[in-house]
Design a protein around this motif. Sequence first.
Motif, PDB file in Angstrom:
ATOM      1  N   GLU A  91       0.817  -1.201   0.000  1.00 59.83           N
ATOM      2  CA  GLU A  91       0.000   0.000   0.000  1.00 59.83           C
ATOM      3  C   GLU A  91       0.858   1.262   0.000  1.00 59.83           C
ATOM      4  OE1 GLU A  91      -2.446  -0.370   3.434  1.00 59.83           O
ATOM      5  OE2 GLU A  91      -3.618  -2.054   2.627  1.00 59.83           O
ATOM      6  N   LYS A  92       0.425   2.232  -0.786  1.00 62.40           N
ATOM      7  CA  LYS A  92       1.052   3.546  -0.804  1.00 62.40           C
ATOM      8  C   LYS A  92      -0.024   4.569  -0.462  1.00 62.40           C
ATOM      9  CE  LYS A  92       4.444   2.281  -4.353  1.00 62.40           C
ATOM     10  NZ  LYS A  92       4.955   2.566  -5.724  1.00 62.40           N
ATOM     11  N   ILE A  93       0.102   5.169   0.707  1.00 57.18           N
ATOM     12  CA  ILE A  93      -0.892   6.130   1.181  1.00 57.18           C
ATOM     13  C   ILE A  93      -0.237   7.502   1.258  1.00 57.18           C
ATOM     14  CG2 ILE A  93      -2.454   6.743   3.055  1.00 57.18           C
ATOM     15  CD1 ILE A  93      -2.566   3.771   3.788  1.00 57.18           C
ATOM     16  N   TYR A  94      -0.682   8.405   0.401  1.00 60.98           N
ATOM     17  CA  TYR A  94      -0.101   9.745   0.339  1.00 60.98           C
ATOM     18  C   TYR A  94      -0.903  10.752   1.159  1.00 60.98           C
ATOM     19  CZ  TYR A  94       1.946   7.413  -3.703  1.00 60.98           C
ATOM     20  OH  TYR A  94       2.583   6.504  -4.522  1.00 60.98           O
ATOM     21  N   LYS A  95      -2.175  10.416   1.415  1.00 63.48           N
ATOM     22  CA  LYS A  95      -3.030  11.376   2.110  1.00 63.48           C
ATOM     23  C   LYS A  95      -4.250  10.638   2.655  1.00 63.48           C
ATOM     24  CE  LYS A  95      -5.828  15.530   1.216  1.00 63.48           C
ATOM     25  NZ  LYS A  95      -6.287  16.476   0.156  1.00 63.48           N
ATOM     26  N   THR A  96      -4.707  11.010   3.824  1.00 62.19           N
ATOM     27  CA  THR A  96      -5.968  10.496   4.352  1.00 62.19           C
ATOM     28  C   THR A  96      -6.932  11.666   4.524  1.00 62.19           C
ATOM     29  OG1 THR A  96      -5.248  10.713   6.656  1.00 62.19           O
ATOM     30  CG2 THR A  96      -4.826   8.598   5.568  1.00 62.19           C
ATOM     31  N   THR A 231      -6.878   2.064  -6.839  1.00 60.60           N
ATOM     32  CA  THR A 231      -6.442   3.466  -6.787  1.00 60.60           C
ATOM     33  C   THR A 231      -7.549   4.349  -6.228  1.00 60.60           C
ATOM     34  OG1 THR A 231      -5.043   3.139  -8.749  1.00 60.60           O
ATOM     35  CG2 THR A 231      -5.561   5.408  -8.135  1.00 60.60           C
ATOM     36  N   ALA A 242      -3.883   7.390  -2.856  1.00 59.43           N
ATOM     37  CA  ALA A 242      -3.490   6.091  -2.304  1.00 59.43           C
ATOM     38  C   ALA A 242      -3.604   5.010  -3.376  1.00 59.43           C
ATOM     39  CB  ALA A 242      -4.354   5.720  -1.100  1.00 59.43           C
ATOM     40  N   GLN A 243      -2.765   3.990  -3.237  1.00 61.92           N
ATOM     41  CA  GLN A 243      -2.806   2.834  -4.137  1.00 61.92           C
ATOM     42  C   GLN A 243      -2.510   1.560  -3.360  1.00 61.92           C
ATOM     43  OE1 GLN A 243      -0.111   3.588  -7.454  1.00 61.92           O
ATOM     44  NE2 GLN A 243      -1.866   3.803  -8.815  1.00 61.92           N
ATOM     45  N   ARG A 244      -3.084   0.471  -3.820  1.00 60.81           N
ATOM     46  CA  ARG A 244      -2.786  -0.838  -3.238  1.00 60.81           C
ATOM     47  C   ARG A 244      -2.563  -1.832  -4.373  1.00 60.81           C
ATOM     48  NH1 ARG A 244      -4.549  -5.835  -0.938  1.00 60.81           N
ATOM     49  NH2 ARG A 244      -3.879  -6.030   1.245  1.00 60.81           N
ATOM     50  N   GLN A 286      -9.301   3.105   5.288  1.00 60.45           N
ATOM     51  CA  GLN A 286      -8.128   3.634   5.982  1.00 60.45           C
ATOM     52  C   GLN A 286      -7.786   5.041   5.494  1.00 60.45           C
ATOM     53  OE1 GLN A 286      -4.677   0.782   6.460  1.00 60.45           O
ATOM     54  NE2 GLN A 286      -5.884  -0.349   4.945  1.00 60.45           N
ATOM     55  N   ILE A 287      -8.188   5.325   4.255  1.00 59.85           N
ATOM     56  CA  ILE A 287      -7.842   6.601   3.616  1.00 59.85           C
ATOM     57  C   ILE A 287      -9.007   7.574   3.656  1.00 59.85           C
ATOM     58  CG2 ILE A 287      -7.248   7.672   1.394  1.00 59.85           C
ATOM     59  CD1 ILE A 287      -6.180   4.137   2.118  1.00 59.85           C
TER      60      ILE A 287
END
Length: 294
Positions: A91-96, A231, A242-244, A286-287
Amino acid sequence: MRDYWLTQDLLKAAGFGLLALAALGVVLALWLPRKWWQKGVALAVVLFLISIPVLQGVKEVAQEQKAVDDYKERYAKAKALFDERCKTAGEKIYKTVGGIEGLLLLRIRSDDMVANRANPNWPDAALPNEAGGDEYIRKFLYWEHNGSPAGSRGYLNSNSNGATSKGYKYVEVKSADGSFSRYELLNPNNPSSTELKRTPIPKPTARYAVDFVNQVEAEDRKQWVAGTTITITDTKIGTVIAQRQSYSFEPGLGSTAGFRAPWGFAITCPTFRGWDSARTRYFVDQILKTKQEE
């Protein structure tokens, strides 16, 4: 590949019977004929007859062993490919974002799981147990309850009683023809109701969109390896937040022996603890956090 252990057991049982029959045949060949040359001919005939199933058994064992060796070779190659793909999984989380009531689904998983369990090119094989169709939509609207064991994501349903967190109030969906609809639980206060209320809308109102792209690479699918990328996008500014990336691998390489449903036995990465049928929901929430979770 056939059931090797079963074949081996059958051959062993047949072998004991053959030995007993061979011993009886030799005894009779040496006892019944009166002349020595007749005994020799009878013994030769008995040995010839015995050699036929023996040679066939040896051939069967050799074929089964070759099948086992071929499987081991194919498995090692496929597992190595899966392990390589898993290096990029995660997972890549750039912002929530908090205070989210609803979201936009640019596409939904197809509701064809049963029909495609044995299809190496099934598009949704990377998340083989993910719910599809209307149930995919419901997963975003459901309440979450405590998971077991501790540390895993909880189960989902429409019952708010005892829930640890709520789902989204609504989900907007883009149809294949480009039109949009808003979905809500028809009776959100009825814990036994799962019926959806669908309302056509001229355009989406949700700011954040969820989409996925399945990887159906010919070489990967030959090895029973599948991938998918989820995405989440801020449509107002056109930015991915965010991406998974997920992959799955069917260790039986498509075997249907014993009524086996291949993709149903797939292993996946990254690892996940919770309901397999709602992995996308568990990533998204989560985001895009609901008001209750701020």
